[in-house]
Scaffold this motif. Structure first.
Motif, PDB file in Angstrom:
ATOM      1  N   GLU A 343       0.822  -1.198   0.000  1.00  0.00           N
ATOM      2  CA  GLU A 343       0.000   0.000   0.000  1.00  0.00           C
ATOM      3  C   GLU A 343       0.858   1.251   0.000  1.00  0.00           C
ATOM      4  N   GLU A 344       1.992   1.188   0.734  1.00  0.00           N
ATOM      5  CA  GLU A 344       2.917   2.326   0.772  1.00  0.00           C
ATOM      6  C   GLU A 344       3.524   2.559  -0.619  1.00  0.00           C
ATOM      7  N   ALA A 345       3.889   1.479  -1.335  1.00  0.00           N
ATOM      8  CA  ALA A 345       4.478   1.622  -2.688  1.00  0.00           C
ATOM      9  C   ALA A 345       3.439   2.154  -3.678  1.00  0.00           C
ATOM     10  N   ALA A 346       2.202   1.893  -3.462  1.00  0.00           N
ATOM     11  CA  ALA A 346       1.147   2.302  -4.396  1.00  0.00           C
ATOM     12  C   ALA A 346       0.887   3.808  -4.331  1.00  0.00           C
ATOM     13  N   ASN A 347       1.337   4.509  -3.261  1.00  0.00           N
ATOM     14  CA  ASN A 347       1.100   5.944  -3.142  1.00  0.00           C
ATOM     15  C   ASN A 347       1.882   6.737  -4.188  1.00  0.00           C
ATOM     16  N   THR A 348       2.981   6.161  -4.805  1.00  0.00           N
ATOM     17  CA  THR A 348       3.801   6.854  -5.802  1.00  0.00           C
ATOM     18  C   THR A 348       3.274   6.665  -7.224  1.00  0.00           C
ATOM     19  N   LEU A 349       2.169   5.980  -7.445  1.00  0.00           N
ATOM     20  CA  LEU A 349       1.659   5.628  -8.795  1.00  0.00           C
ATOM     21  C   LEU A 349       1.191   6.860  -9.578  1.00  0.00           C
ATOM     22  N   ASP A 350       0.576   7.885  -8.966  1.00  0.00           N
ATOM     23  CA  ASP A 350       0.028   9.026  -9.691  1.00  0.00           C
ATOM     24  C   ASP A 350       1.126   9.808 -10.392  1.00  0.00           C
ATOM     25  N   HIS A 351       2.255  10.062  -9.660  1.00  0.00           N
ATOM     26  CA  HIS A 351       3.367  10.794 -10.258  1.00  0.00           C
ATOM     27  C   HIS A 351       3.938  10.026 -11.459  1.00  0.00           C
ATOM     28  N   GLN A 352       4.095   8.741 -11.328  1.00  0.00           N
ATOM     29  CA  GLN A 352       4.673   7.922 -12.412  1.00  0.00           C
ATOM     30  C   GLN A 352       3.737   7.876 -13.644  1.00  0.00           C
ATOM     31  N   LYS A 353       2.416   7.833 -13.417  1.00  0.00           N
ATOM     32  CA  LYS A 353       1.450   7.796 -14.534  1.00  0.00           C
ATOM     33  C   LYS A 353       1.456   9.108 -15.312  1.00  0.00           C
ATOM     34  N   ALA A 354       1.602  10.271 -14.602  1.00  0.00           N
ATOM     35  CA  ALA A 354       1.653  11.564 -15.291  1.00  0.00           C
ATOM     36  C   ALA A 354       2.892  11.657 -16.174  1.00  0.00           C
ATOM     37  N   ARG A 355       4.017  11.232 -15.620  1.00  0.00           N
ATOM     38  CA  ARG A 355       5.259  11.227 -16.432  1.00  0.00           C
ATOM     39  C   ARG A 355       5.096  10.303 -17.651  1.00  0.00           C
ATOM     40  N   LYS A 356       4.454   9.223 -17.493  1.00  0.00           N
ATOM     41  CA  LYS A 356       4.253   8.262 -18.591  1.00  0.00           C
ATOM     42  C   LYS A 356       3.416   8.895 -19.726  1.00  0.00           C
ATOM     43  N   ASN A 357       2.355   9.627 -19.381  1.00  0.00           N
ATOM     44  CA  ASN A 357       1.493  10.255 -20.393  1.00  0.00           C
ATOM     45  C   ASN A 357       2.272  11.287 -21.200  1.00  0.00           C
ATOM     46  N   HIS A 358       3.121  12.094 -20.516  1.00  0.00           N
ATOM     47  CA  HIS A 358       3.917  13.105 -21.211  1.00  0.00           C
ATOM     48  C   HIS A 358       4.880  12.449 -22.193  1.00  0.00           C
ATOM     49  N   VAL A 359       5.585  11.420 -21.730  1.00  0.00           N
ATOM     50  CA  VAL A 359       6.539  10.715 -22.609  1.00  0.00           C
ATOM     51  C   VAL A 359       5.822  10.068 -23.796  1.00  0.00           C
ATOM     52  N   GLU A 360       4.638   9.568 -23.542  1.00  0.00           N
ATOM     53  CA  GLU A 360       3.871   8.881 -24.609  1.00  0.00           C
ATOM     54  C   GLU A 360       3.438   9.862 -25.681  1.00  0.00           C
ATOM     55  N   SER A 361       3.060  11.124 -25.269  1.00  0.00           N
ATOM     56  CA  SER A 361       2.655  12.149 -26.242  1.00  0.00           C
ATOM     57  C   SER A 361       3.827  12.575 -27.105  1.00  0.00           C
ATOM     58  N   LEU A 362       5.012  12.800 -26.473  1.00  0.00           N
ATOM     59  CA  LEU A 362       6.207  13.157 -27.243  1.00  0.00           C
ATOM     60  C   LEU A 362       6.587  12.037 -28.221  1.00  0.00           C
ATOM     61  N   LEU A 363       6.434  10.816 -27.769  1.00  0.00           N
ATOM     62  CA  LEU A 363       6.779   9.671 -28.635  1.00  0.00           C
ATOM     63  C   LEU A 363       5.876   9.617 -29.872  1.00  0.00           C
ATOM     64  N   ASN A 364       4.598   9.842 -29.714  1.00  0.00           N
ATOM     65  CA  ASN A 364       3.655   9.791 -30.857  1.00  0.00           C
ATOM     66  C   ASN A 364       3.977  10.883 -31.869  1.00  0.00           C
ATOM     67  N   LYS A 365       4.304  12.098 -31.368  1.00  0.00           N
ATOM     68  CA  LYS A 365       4.646  13.188 -32.277  1.00  0.00           C
ATOM     69  C   LYS A 365       5.962  12.911 -32.993  1.00  0.00           C
ATOM     70  N   SER A 366       6.932  12.304 -32.288  1.00  0.00           N
ATOM     71  CA  SER A 366       8.216  11.966 -32.919  1.00  0.00           C
ATOM     72  C   SER A 366       8.014  10.924 -34.045  1.00  0.00           C
ATOM     73  N   ILE A 367       7.151   9.961 -33.748  1.00  0.00           N
ATOM     74  CA  ILE A 367       6.857   8.933 -34.785  1.00  0.00           C
ATOM     75  C   ILE A 367       6.163   9.577 -35.978  1.00  0.00           C
ATOM     76  N   ARG A 368       5.231  10.535 -35.695  1.00  0.00           N
ATOM     77  CA  ARG A 368       4.524  11.197 -36.804  1.00  0.00           C
ATOM     78  C   ARG A 368       5.490  12.030 -37.630  1.00  0.00           C
ATOM     79  N   LEU A 369       6.483  12.648 -36.960  1.00  0.00           N
ATOM     80  CA  LEU A 369       7.478  13.443 -37.684  1.00  0.00           C
ATOM     81  C   LEU A 369       8.277  12.551 -38.638  1.00  0.00           C
ATOM     82  N   GLN A 370       8.631  11.374 -38.161  1.00  0.00           N
ATOM     83  CA  GLN A 370       9.367  10.438 -39.035  1.00  0.00           C
ATOM     84  C   GLN A 370       8.499  10.005 -40.232  1.00  0.00           C
ATOM     85  N   GLU A 371       7.204   9.766 -39.972  1.00  0.00           N
ATOM     86  CA  GLU A 371       6.288   9.374 -41.067  1.00  0.00           C
ATOM     87  C   GLU A 371       6.156  10.487 -42.088  1.00  0.00           C
ATOM     88  N   VAL A 372       6.083  11.750 -41.618  1.00  0.00           N
ATOM     89  CA  VAL A 372       5.970  12.887 -42.527  1.00  0.00           C
ATOM     90  C   VAL A 372       7.206  12.996 -43.397  1.00  0.00           C
TER      91      VAL A 372
END
Length: 945
Positions: A343-372
């Motif tokens: 339960e103590e380890a689960a308290n850090t999940l929100d911060h990690q999920k926000a960082r994951k969403n940001h990285v995922e958005s940059l990754l999609n745009k980078s892939i789209r740039l390569q496709e363009v």
């Protein structure tokens, strides 16, 4: 046949067109055509014959072929046309002859001009068919030509018969005569067949010497004899069958006695055997009763034992449940501690999920740039290729216009060659047709030359025969003179002085003593026969020459038509052949020229096909030009869109390489997933442990209660079992001994019941048979069966004889019936045969039917002819049928003699003088006309006019 109108032009003395209408003369039976010599009286009859047959009425002009008027111009044709009526139908015939001797004919039935005949041979055949007479017969009986009036009078029996057959249709009597012969032969053959079959049937029945007139009575005596034999055999068979039946009854009674004896002995033996086993089965019956008592207690013992076993199982399950309860209690504290850590380890999940969403958005745009970037490169490449293709298509459009111009020029040249080829082909076909016509003309001219040779050869033979005829005529005239002199000398012998001569009336006979010249009837017959043979040969040759001449005329007419169609004037076949070879050479040259032109046309056609293929290929290619232009515009627009999107992504600072972002995203994803999975798993384990612990506590309480009830129930069942043993009086030891055999009780019960049933049944049988069986004695059947077999063999032998006799009697009866049927057919055939025998004798013994009928008609003609002849000869001459023929091969009854009242004798009509012959011929012709007029119903009147 009635002539209606006759038209002549350039025919004999009639130069101008002359028209004769006969229709106004039909009301008169006889009319006269008069005029001075050379006025053209005979020419009218010649024109009638010429219109019908293509020949005149007399032999002289026919031989000379001089019907064309000498006054006719060189370009004027002889023309004769005749309108005549036969059996109510009107026919029109027209014949013409050119100055060159080319004959033509036209014949039609009025109203059917579309089916007109124009071939001379066909016209002649059709007219002969309609009139029913040939030209020779027409001249003899319808139109007697000048100078040939004696022909019918002196004609032979065969010729008269043919003429009478045509007039009176007497061939039907010959057919009747042949039909009578066929029927007679048929009935005679049937009589022979029936007699033969009658004899065969009797021979099958071993009977001979009987006549078919007896009919079926020929077999009656034998049939009665065999029927009597059959009756005797039947009586013998009845006696033997009666004895056989008595033996059968005796053997049956003996077999029944032995069967009853054996049945009694077997029942006695079986009863004694079962009686010996009775005590053993009575003991088994007591054991069955004991087992029945025990079987009622066994189930109580089983209930007591089952309840004890159930108690043991409950105690064992309680022990296991307590062990499991202790194990679960030891697992609670470690699991509770781990849950807190998760339960103590689960308290850090929100911060990690926000960082994951940001990285995922940059990754999609980078892939789209390569496709363009990639799409930009591909679109640019396609755009360059499109531009290159459009340049290529522009060049192809120029090439297509050049090919179309060449194709137009080629089409003009091909049109000129096709016209030239059509002219050459038409000329070749015309030449081919001309060659075929030349071949036909050559064949016809060759055949005509062959016929000319045949005619010349026949003419040479005819000259030889004419020479022989003159010699034969001289011999015949000498013999005839001798015959006539013989007649005169015979007459002179009977003359007396002062007695008037029956011929001249003179009373003075200075030549009465002249010696009789030698006359031989044999020599006369031979001379006459030789004369007739030569005349016959000449007539046959004349017919052949006539046929060849007509054939030659037809061929010449065809040849002239063919020459006119070909516009040539060759007279010989070999000239036509040479001309044909030249024409063939020209045709060959034309064919070679045609082949050359065809080769040129083929080359042009090949070139045209090549242009068409090229144009088709260019058309298919240029059809894509507009589409490719649209594609180029689309590619250019897409390039601009991609460049705008690229600039926007680069301004946002999107990295061009997405690999680092992908590694960080994967690491974050794994961490989040591991924490969530561990937390979920720990929660599930804690919940499962708590649930299991609660279930164990509830189950333990239930098992304690069940155990207490089971102890109480087990005690009650044991007490009930022991009390039941005391009630039935069975000790525990006896119960234990027989308890294991209770399962076999049912089988033992059935065995005991089966034994006592069988025992009681056998006891009843034994006691029922005992009274009668004790007195029975076994009998030996062998002697009786031996006697029975001998008697059976005797009956079978008699039966075989009876069957053979029945078959014989049946066959005799069938033969008897067949004889009756044959006899009936024989008697019917015999009646018919008597009739046909009389008809056959009448038809074939003496004068045949046809000759008899012709003689009847001929006698009627002579009766009417003699009425006229007696007037013409002042009662001196009378025509009579000759009683005998001059030759055995001639028919009886049609030969002619003349009876002379002056001499009181008959003589040959050929002995008449010229004037007398004319009177006799005229009388005969008028008599024929009178007879025909009086027999309109049975004569082909349309043949005569």
């Amino acid at each position: 046949m009635k002539p209606l109108t006759l038209t002549m032009k350039n025919f004999l003395g009639f130069k101008e067109e002359t028209h004769v209408d006969f229709q106004g003369l039909f009301e008169e039976k006889i009319f006269l055509i008069t005029g001075p010599t050379g006025a053209g009286k005979t020419s009218i009859f010649d024109a009638l014959c010429y219109g019908l047959y293509g020949e005149g009425s007399g032999e002289v002009r026919s031989k000379a072929k001089c019907y064309r008027s000498h006054m006719a111009g060189e370009k004027e044709d002889l023309e004769v046309s005749l309108l005549f009526q036969v059996r109510g139908k009107r026919y029109f015939v027209k014949r013409s002859e050119s100055a060159k001797g080319l004959n033509k004919a036209y014949f039609t039935l009025e109203g059917e001009e579309a089916n007109a005949l124009t071939k001379i041979r066909e016209v002649n055949q059709e007219i002969e068919t309609i009139l029913g007479l040939t030209i020779d017969q027409f001249k003899k009986i319808v139109m007697i030509p000048q100078g040939e009036f004696r022909e019918f009078l002196t004609a032979g029996t065969k010729e008269k018969s043919e003429i009478l057959k045509k007039l009176f249709a007497t061939e039907q009597y010959e057919e009747i005569q042949l039909a009578i012969k066929d029927k007679y032969d048929e009935k005679k053959a049937l009589e022979k067949e029936l007699v033969l079959r009658f004899k065969e049937i009797l021979e099958e029945s071993s009977i001979e010497g009987k006549d078919i007139e007896m009919g079926k009575d020929a077999l009656q005596e034998r049939l009665q004899e065999e029927a009597s034999k059959s009756q005797k055999i039947k009586e013998e068979k009845d006696v033997q069958e009666k004895d056989l039946k008595l033996l059968e009854q005796e053997i049956t009674l003996a077999e029944k006695n032995n069967e009853d004896y054996e049945t009694y002995q077997e029942a006695k033996k079986n009863f004694e055997n079962l009686y010996g086993q009775k005590r053993h089965y009575e003991k088994k019956d007591q054991e069955v009763k004991l087992m029945r008592s025990i079987s009622g207690i066994v189930y109580k013992e089983n209930q007591w034992k089952e309840k004890g076993q159930e108690l043991k199982e409950l105690e064992q399950e309680l022990h296991l449940l307590q062990d499991e309860k202790r194990r679960l209690s030891s697992m609670v504290k470690p699991l509770e501690k781990k849950l807190q850590e998760v339960e103590e380890a689960a308290n850090t999940l929100d911060h990690q999920k926000a960082r994951k969403n940001h990285v995922e958005s940059l990754l999609n745009k980078s892939i789209r740039l390569q496709e363009v970037l990639k799409a930009q490169r591909e679109v640019k490449k396609a755009y360059d290729q499109q531009k290159s293709m459009l340049d290529h298509l522009s060049k192809k459009e120029v090439e297509r216009q050049g090919i179309q111009e060449k194709q137009r020029m080629l089409s003009q040249e091909m049109s000129e060659y096709e016209l030239k080829l059509e002219r050459l082909n038409h000329a070749d076909q015309a030449k081919e047709k001309e060659l075929k016509e030349l071949i036909n003309l050559y064949k016809h001219m060759e055949k005509a030359e062959t016929i000319e040779k045949d005619i010349l050869e026949a003419e040479k033979k005819r000259q030889v025969l004419l020479k022989e005829q003159r010699m034969a005529e001289e011999v015949y005239v000498r013999e005839k003179n001798k015959q006539q002199a013989n007649y005169a000398l015979q007459l002179r012998k009977d003359l007396k002085e002062e007695t008037p001569c029956p011929v001249c009336g003179s009373t003075h006979h200075p030549l009465a003593e002249v010696s009789e010249e030698a006359f031989s009837a044999i020599h006369f017959d031979e001379a006459e026969k030789r004369k007739h043979q030569i005349e016959q040969a000449l007539a046959t040759m004349a017919q052949d020459v006539k046929h060849l001449t007509n054939q030659h005329k037809d061929l010449l007419a065809d040849i002239e038509e063919e020459k006119a169609a070909l516009s040539i004037s060759y007279e010989k076949a070999h000239e036509v052949g040479i001309h044909g070879q030249k024409e063939r050479a020209q045709k060959k040259h034309m064919e070679e020229q045609l082949l050359q032109e065809m080769s040129k046309k083929n080359r042009y056609t090949t070139l045209k096909n090549q242009f068409n293929d090229q144009l088709m290929e260019l058309e298919n290619l240029l059809q894509k030009m507009e589409e490719e232009q649209k594609k180029g515009v689309g590619l250019e627009e897409k390039l601009h869109q991609l460049q705008g999107e690229r600039n926007g992504l680069e301004r946002e600072g999107v990295p061009k390489e997405p690999s680092m972002l992908q590694g960080e995203l994967e690491k974050l994803t794994k961490q989040i997933k591991a924490i969530e999975e561990e937390r979920e798993e720990t929660r599930k384990k804690w919940e499962a442990l708590m649930n299991q612990r609660e279930k164990l506590v509830g189950r333990e309480s239930t098992l304690e209660e069940t155990k207490e009830r089971a102890i109480e129930k087990e005690g009650l069942l044991k007490t009930d079992f022991l009390e039941s043993l005391q009630k039935v009086g069975v000790s525990e030891e006896m119960y234990t001994a027989y308890k294991g055999q209770v399962g076999t009780m049912e089988a033992l019960i059935k065995e005991v019941q089966r034994f006592f049933n069988e025992y009681n049944q056998m006891k009843g049988v034994y006691e029922s048979l005992k009274e009668k069986g004790a007195s029975l004695v076994y009998k030996d059947l062998a002697p009786l069966k031996k006697t029975y077999g001998q008697k059976q063999f005797l009956v079978a032998e008699i039966l075989e004889r009876q069957n053979a006799q029945s078959i014989l009697l049946h066959n005799l009866q069938k033969a008897h019936d067949r004889l009756g049927t044959l006899h009936e057919r024989y008697m019917e055939n015999k009646k018919a045969l008597v009739l046909y025998q009389d008809l056959y004798d009448t038809a074939y013994l003496g004068m045949n039917f046809e000759t008899f009928v012709q003689s009847y008609y001929f006698e009627g003609i002579l009766t009417r002819a003699n009425m006229r002849l007696r007037k013409m000869s002042e009662g001196r001459y009378e025509l009579r049928r000759r009683a005998e023929t001059e030759s055995r091969r001639e028919k009886i009854g049609l030969g002619l003699n003349v009876f002379d009242e002056y001499t009181g004798r008959e003589r040959d009509v050929q002995s008449l003088s010229g004037g007398e012959s004319f009177k006799a011929s005229l009388a005969l012709a008028l008599g024929l006309s009178d007879f025909i007029e009086s027999h309109k119903g049975s004569i082909n009147l349309e043949t005569i006019f």
